[in-house]
Scaffold this motif. Structure first.
Motif, PDB file in Angstrom:
ATOM      1  N   UNK A   1     -10.795   3.972   8.179  1.00  0.00           N
ATOM      2  CA  UNK A   1     -11.898   4.172   7.231  1.00  0.00           C
ATOM      3  C   UNK A   1     -13.222   3.656   7.796  1.00  0.00           C
ATOM      4  N   UNK A   2     -13.152   2.707   8.708  1.00  0.00           N
ATOM      5  CA  UNK A   2     -14.377   2.255   9.388  1.00  0.00           C
ATOM      6  C   UNK A   2     -14.917   3.356  10.284  1.00  0.00           C
ATOM      7  N   UNK A   3     -14.018   4.067  10.963  1.00  0.00           N
ATOM      8  CA  UNK A   3     -14.421   5.163  11.847  1.00  0.00           C
ATOM      9  C   UNK A   3     -14.862   6.385  11.054  1.00  0.00           C
ATOM     10  N   UNK A   4     -14.134   6.676   9.976  1.00  0.00           N
ATOM     11  CA  UNK A   4     -14.353   7.907   9.211  1.00  0.00           C
ATOM     12  C   UNK A   4     -14.130   7.586   7.736  1.00  0.00           C
ATOM     13  N   UNK A   5     -15.189   7.241   6.998  1.00  0.00           N
ATOM     14  CA  UNK A   5     -15.047   6.812   5.605  1.00  0.00           C
ATOM     15  C   UNK A   5     -14.322   7.806   4.708  1.00  0.00           C
ATOM     16  N   UNK A   6     -14.343   9.101   5.071  1.00  0.00           N
ATOM     17  CA  UNK A   6     -13.685  10.114   4.242  1.00  0.00           C
ATOM     18  C   UNK A   6     -12.184  10.214   4.504  1.00  0.00           C
ATOM     19  N   UNK A   7     -11.668   9.362   5.387  1.00  0.00           N
ATOM     20  CA  UNK A   7     -10.245   9.414   5.733  1.00  0.00           C
ATOM     21  C   UNK A   7      -9.380   9.271   4.478  1.00  0.00           C
ATOM     22  N   UNK A   8      -8.556  10.267   4.227  1.00  0.00           N
ATOM     23  CA  UNK A   8      -7.645  10.339   3.076  1.00  0.00           C
ATOM     24  C   UNK A   8      -8.366  10.333   1.729  1.00  0.00           C
TER      25      UNK A   8
ATOM     26  N   UNK B   1       1.458  -4.938   6.265  1.00  0.00           N
ATOM     27  CA  UNK B   1       0.309  -5.725   6.686  1.00  0.00           C
ATOM     28  C   UNK B   1      -0.967  -5.170   6.058  1.00  0.00           C
ATOM     29  N   UNK B   2      -1.781  -6.021   5.424  1.00  0.00           N
ATOM     30  CA  UNK B   2      -3.035  -5.559   4.824  1.00  0.00           C
ATOM     31  C   UNK B   2      -3.921  -4.854   5.845  1.00  0.00           C
ATOM     32  N   UNK B   3      -4.435  -3.687   5.462  1.00  0.00           N
ATOM     33  CA  UNK B   3      -5.352  -2.957   6.333  1.00  0.00           C
ATOM     34  C   UNK B   3      -4.693  -2.054   7.354  1.00  0.00           C
ATOM     35  N   UNK B   4      -3.350  -2.016   7.341  1.00  0.00           N
ATOM     36  CA  UNK B   4      -2.640  -1.175   8.304  1.00  0.00           C
ATOM     37  C   UNK B   4      -1.703  -0.213   7.590  1.00  0.00           C
ATOM     38  N   UNK B   5      -1.497   0.936   8.223  1.00  0.00           N
ATOM     39  CA  UNK B   5      -0.562   1.916   7.703  1.00  0.00           C
ATOM     40  C   UNK B   5       0.812   1.707   8.334  1.00  0.00           C
ATOM     41  N   UNK B   6       1.826   2.302   7.700  1.00  0.00           N
ATOM     42  CA  UNK B   6       3.172   2.198   8.233  1.00  0.00           C
ATOM     43  C   UNK B   6       3.260   2.722   9.657  1.00  0.00           C
TER      44      UNK B   6
END
Length: 283
Positions: free
Chosen positions: A65-72, A104-109
């Motif tokens: 989301x830092x790279x691409x705020x529209x992610x998901x 883990x907070x901030x990470x995806x599976x």
């Protein structure tokens, strides 16, 4: 020795949405848990892993989301709020049964799967259980992906040869293909009118050299592809983990055994309780 790494959210959501009828007397949806556990146990029986891990999403990716705020951002709420109830039961069962899990907070599976895979790929066979095509980039050299199927069907195994034969590209080229075509489900826009066949054709014409291909594209499209590459290439995520823990599943005589059996009794998991007591759930 084999490490079994499972995409927890992928398996949990499929289990939740599958037709089933199990409910406890108190009206609790236990069908999701029963299907989840039976599917997990199926792959433990088939693969006979020495190490294991269930990887969970935290709900968002700080890196992406830092790279691409529209992610998901295009994803709609598909599930009612009560989906958190069976999810919590899954976490509880894994904890009580001794099957390792990590969130883990901030990470995806996928990030956890990649970091765990990287930590053990040089010395173990690895089986990744997930229907997520993004993980094809990890396949090869002792790693297979098993895409989820009905428990009555044969495991849907994907090795390097099958990816090349069925999809037309090598696993190491998967991120380039995805960067060109994007991923609508994650809100990642691809190049105009570029699907998998066109992406493969474009890369093949440049001998699979993405840099050569980028030189042929307008600046705006180059930027789009590079952003997409940063979103889909799991090796770029700043996460370091140890290899999946050794499996020491709870059995009679283990200090946690009474709690595990009590859990099964509370939620009326009679079949699972019987399999545990007869040592047939994992064996």
């Amino acid at each position: 020795m084999t490490a079994l790494i499972l995409d927890g959210n992928n398996l949990a959501i499929r289990s939740h949405l599958a037709p089933k009828g199990e409910m406890s007397a108190a009206g609790m949806d236990t069908g999701t848990l029963v299907l989840f556990v039976n599917t997990l146990a199926r792959y433990v029986k088939i693969e006979r892993p020495t190490h294991g891990l269930v990887a969970w999403d935290s709900g968002y990716s700080a890196y992406r989301t830092h790279i691409f705020p529209e992610y998901k951002a295009n994803r709609k709420q598909k599930y009612s709020d009560d989906i958190n109830v069976p999810f919590q039961l899954l976490h509880q069962f894994l904890y009580l049964s001794g099957f390792p899990q990590l969130q883990l907070p901030g990470y995806e599976g996928d990030d956890i799967i990649y970091a765990s895979w990287r930590a053990c790929r040089a010395r173990r066979q690895i089986r990744i259980v997930s229907s997520d095509k993004d993980l094809f980039q990890l396949v090869g050299n002792g790693t297979e992906q098993i895409r989820l199927t009905s428990n009555h069907e044969k495991p849907d195994r994907w090795d390097r040869t099958r990816i090349i034969t069925d999809l037309g590209y090598k696993p190491e080229h998967a991120v380039s293909v995805m960067a060109l075509m994007g991923d609508k489900s994650d809100g990642i826009p691809g190049l105009p009118r570029v699907g998998p066949k066109t992406a493969i054709k474009m890369l093949r014409e440049c001998e699979w050299d993405l840099d050569r291909l980028l030189d042929k594209l307008p600046a705006e499209q180059q930027e789009r592809v590079l952003v997409n590459l940063a979103l889909v290439d799991l090796s770029l995520v700043p996460l370091e983990l140890d290899e999946p823990p050794e499996l020491h599943l709870v059995s009679p005589g283990h200090p946690a055994w009474p709690k595990l059996i009590e859990f099964c009794e509370i939620y009326e998991l009679n079949q699972i309780k019987s399999k545990l007591e007869n040592n047939t759930l994992w064996e």
